[in-house]
Design an enzyme around this catalytic site. Sequence first.
Site, PDB file in Angstrom:
ATOM      1  N   LYS A 142       0.940  -1.135  -0.068  1.00 40.75           N
ATOM      2  CA  LYS A 142       0.021   0.116   0.073  1.00 40.75           C
ATOM      3  C   LYS A 142       0.927   1.149  -0.157  1.00 40.75           C
ATOM      4  CE  LYS A 142      -1.352   2.769   3.286  1.00 40.75           C
ATOM      5  NZ  LYS A 142      -1.353   3.697   2.162  1.00 40.75           N
ATOM      6  N   GLU A 183      10.423   1.185  10.018  1.00 40.64           N
ATOM      7  CA  GLU A 183      11.330   2.268   9.989  1.00 40.64           C
ATOM      8  C   GLU A 183      10.740   3.463  10.007  1.00 40.64           C
ATOM      9  OE1 GLU A 183      14.378   1.518   9.580  1.00 40.64           O
ATOM     10  OE2 GLU A 183      14.629  -0.466   8.791  1.00 40.64           O
ATOM     11  N   CYS A 220      14.570   9.936   6.096  1.00 44.61           N
ATOM     12  CA  CYS A 220      14.521   9.603   7.301  1.00 44.61           C
ATOM     13  C   CYS A 220      15.871   9.678   7.927  1.00 44.61           C
ATOM     14  CB  CYS A 220      14.161   8.254   7.683  1.00 44.61           C
ATOM     15  SG  CYS A 220      15.094   7.095   6.328  1.00 44.61           S
ATOM     16  N   GLU A 276      11.685  16.998  13.902  1.00 43.43           N
ATOM     17  CA  GLU A 276      12.097  16.239  12.711  1.00 43.43           C
ATOM     18  C   GLU A 276      11.543  17.313  11.589  1.00 43.43           C
ATOM     19  OE1 GLU A 276      10.197  12.965  10.991  1.00 43.43           O
ATOM     20  OE2 GLU A 276      12.275  12.145  10.072  1.00 43.43           O
TER      21      GLU A 276
END
Length: 474
Positions: A173, A246, A280, A378
């Site tokens: 997905k 992750e 990331c 972040e």
Amino acid sequence: MNIFDGPYYLSIAGKLIETSDRFDVMNPATGTVLAQAPAASAAQLDEAIAAAKAAFRIWSALGYERRQVYLNAYADALEAHRDELARLLTLEQGKPLKTMAEPEVDQSISWIRQIAARRIPVEIVEETDDHIVELHHTPLGVVGAITPWNFPVLLALWKVAPALITGNTMVIKPSPFTPLSTLRFGQIAQSVLPPGVLSVVSGGNELGPQMTAHPDIAKISFTGSTETGKHVIRSAAGTIKRLTLEMGGNDAAIVLPDADWRSIVPALFWGAVGNSGQWCVGIKRLYVHRSFHADFVDAFVAYARRQKLGDGLDPEVTVGPVQNKMQFDKVVTFLDDIKANGQKIVLGGEIDPNRPGYFIPVTVVDNPPEDSKIVQEEQFAPIVPIIAYDDVDDVIERANDSPFGLGGSVWGRDTAAAVAVANRLETGMVWVNEIHTQGVDVPFGGHKQSGVGTEHGSEGRQLFTNPKTILIRK
Ligand code: NAD
């Protein structure tokens, strides 16, 4: 070049499937609709999972050698569409074609071939005169892959290759923001792989919880934000799914007092700003020793000024837009916070309100305080805080003082001293005098709230299997 221009279909059980609903996919460089993607119904997701379950029996029984032949054929088929896939990736994601999209597609194809050649051998863990114990690694069943919008091709194929070679089948997905390249490589898979081995189902975020709760999915391999990862853990608990997660990061780069700092400005710049800062393991906090901090900021800004912001299809463009409006709005909150708190912007900071698309200029913040939003959270954007530090012990503590623990980097002339600092960072990966190198045999994963499990390496591949011990009386 052969340009594929849709329409896009779901890939389920070897067939291309229409949906009654479709949704808009935007081109972030123009802010206009690029194409429509199929919105799978809950019943269609169920069908994909059922087909994957049916295919599992045959696929898992084929053995490594025959699965390798299929995976190599898949890599060949993708290679035949390489230019088209890279262009589509730029169109839906925004990244520069030559420097980011083409390498992403190339690395993905190479990854499939390399992983296809890997094996998890049966291990004899104990043997006596009258008894032997074998450790096998058996596939899990159907793996559900849930992927984000920053590297939609690479991060998905990083899951496909190890899941399939170890004998699992998969339903992917993609993110609703970047479904097209995934739908396209799913479509290509149907001409090469047996039906049901790899299905792609696009749609809204609600498909995610359906997958994570589904009793016929054995494992979820998820890449995305830490907040969503927490939902995945809760939802997967009901069926005790295997999980690889992750998630987010706030990676620090530490430039040590002895660093040859002038020569590493480009590496640090791209480590932070590549993919418009949307990775990331991007450098999200850049700590530079105070003895050369001011000169470093000047050199970094000078390098940044040489870059061109724009549409990734323009060959001169090196920095693309951020991928979507939601992310753009989030980045604006960082810029607002930086300004509201009087932090020093030495480059960028102003968004052109008349420019269509989601463009954030490369922004450099000179020495914001440690407790500021841009240092603590972040940003996932081309905004780089360059922070001065005096003491190495102190900077290690600051780097570790985070709920995240994904990656980091250390830069210095004395390699042994830099490695000693790397050893003290509480993260899953640390690069020393290099950044973002990867490999199929190199484990990749986060500590703390950045991850559960690992991808790549024999450790990552084993997470697509169950250890199975067979104890035999001779
Ligand atoms: P996101 O968490 O918003 O979405 C990721 C995926 O999860 C999408 O496919 C989304 O549709 C799906 N999803 C949404 N709600 C769900 C739910 N309740 N259950 C299951 N699935 C659901 O993340 P994003 O904004 O697409 O990606 C950016 C984030 O991903 C950043 O935090 C970044 O650091 C992280 N990321 C991590 C890695 C890594 O390897 N550690 C790599 C890339 C990105």
